[in-house]
Scaffold this active site. Sequence first.
Site: not given
Length: 245
Positions: A98, A110, A133
């Site tokens: 991620h 993000p 996540d």
Amino acid sequence: MSDNKKILVVSDNSSLVSFFQNECLIQEVSESHSIEYRYSTVNEKPQEMIQLGATSLDVKDLRFITLAKNKYDLIVSIHCKQIFPADLVSSVTCINVHPGLNPYNRGWYPQVFSIINGKPIGATIHLMDEEVDHGGIIDQLKVDIRLSDTSLDVYEKVVEAEKLLIRKNLLRIIKGEFSVAAPESEGNYNSIGDFKSLCKLNINAKATLKDHIDLLRALTHGEFKNAYFLDEHGSKIYIRVTLEE
Ligand code: 0FX
């Protein structure tokens, strides 16, 4: 390495898959395990993934989920555009690479949100659970945000961190010899809708100039047309910034 494992890699990022495949060769994973590559059915530009030997997959397809439970020892998600269904993550070991530092700014893009809200950013490899996540953390690496960084600059550092994590953790993940740490909190989640709201600039908004610069550099990512405001006819005027040290 013995013990032939059946591994499925689902990804919509050809650059990271190419790196992953190369590491599998270097670390002699490919010789002793069967690795299948798929891209998600919602991927509109799969050509590069196809060149890497991947075929299309709908991870939400019930027939696939039923088959996957018996077929694979491990599923690795590397920037997959689809969210894995609960039934899949609860029955097969699913691991996610991620582009964010869980549990901060989980979800979409993000680094965009970290530039704005100052929460830490980096890369995480984690066990998947039914929330996005969210599962136990296998390893993570923080990166720094400089005042001159745009979203693209930070994203490039995050991808480098992801590559380091893949290189370091590949063997232990495949052997199942990893431990997980619970994220330090629930953190926060941003949706694609949150990103789209940011892009629609309110030209009457009042904030410090630093806040405005942060918003614009967070929405500056190469050629992407993200931030915009409306002219007197209601037409969009896109804006991105250049920062130079
Ligand atoms: O590989 P990836 O980072 O994104 C993929 C999936 O596309 C995405 O749905 C998933 N959430 C993610 C974990 O994996 O590539 P990308 O080109 O979709 O996005 C990379 C960066 O580009 C993103 O962090 C922000 C930026 N971007 C992307 C799009 C599509 C923008 O600034 N604007 C955009 O419209």
